[in-house]
Design an enzyme around this catalytic site. Sequence first.
Site, PDB file in Angstrom:
ATOM      1  N   ASP A 182      -0.061   5.085   0.950  1.00 26.20           N
ATOM      2  CA  ASP A 182      -0.257   6.080   2.009  1.00 26.20           C
ATOM      3  C   ASP A 182      -0.157   5.438   3.384  1.00 26.20           C
ATOM      4  O   ASP A 182      -0.930   4.526   3.715  1.00 26.20           O
ATOM      5  CB  ASP A 182      -1.621   6.751   1.850  1.00 26.20           C
ATOM      6  N   ASP A 203       0.870  -1.160   0.000  1.00 26.04           N
ATOM      7  CA  ASP A 203       0.000   0.000   0.000  1.00 26.04           C
ATOM      8  C   ASP A 203       0.915   1.221   0.000  1.00 26.04           C
ATOM      9  O   ASP A 203       2.112   1.123   0.310  1.00 26.04           O
ATOM     10  CB  ASP A 203      -0.901  -0.014   1.239  1.00 26.04           C
TER      11      ASP A 203
END
Length: 250
Positions: free
Chosen positions: A19, A17
């Site tokens: 953020d 991922d």
Amino acid sequence: MASAPVAWQRYAAVLFDLDGVITPTAVVHMAAWADLFNGFLATYDGPVARPAPYSDADYFAHVDGKPRYDGVRDFLASRGIVLPEGTPDDPPTALTVCGLGNRKNDAFNAVLERDGVEAYPGSVALLDHLRELGIPLAVVSSSANAPHVLEVAGLRDRFQTVVGGDVAHALNLRGKPAPDTFVHAAAALGAAAEASVVLEDAVSGVRAGAAGGFGLVIGVDRGAGETALAEAGAGLVVADLADLVPQHAP
């Protein structure tokens, strides 16, 4: 938390991922969401009397890791508020789910352009280690801004594929907590899910990794909480990705 490094050589691909895992843009997202929802609630004049203000707890419960319009819809539902869905072409001033989502996206991009972004040092250390091992890497993000964020952070060349919100929309892939985007990224790297690692800081993302049958799902605790990440399906939870690099691991 993690007490030993991962045997990375056992895996054919690693899916990150973005953020909150590679870059601290989650802080920017949190600020943009707070401005959006509290501004909306301050002027809300609908059938729900005095809806509770938005808080950081709402970010983790309803927004974190999800596609933008899903986050808008889920937060509004938590307050019993229903707005027209609208379309992705709605202007940011429109009082629709898509309009509010577009308003938030504009706020995020304004902060990104003004302040830039630097990756977490521990995340760069892990990326360096995986590059030395020659393991294919991907970013899997709910944000359509993922390629831009990676460019600003100087990390775009580290990843063979980036599956952002724009790719998910174009391919009609369900967003997290569904596993579709992770499964697509693994396939793009020529790897089976069971031979791939997922790294996520959001409960919804960890659930996506667990639902996809990935070989290892690692939770990165940037605020969601070790217990919540483990209960969502993380096989390992760390406070920083440096903990996953052999020379840094405790």
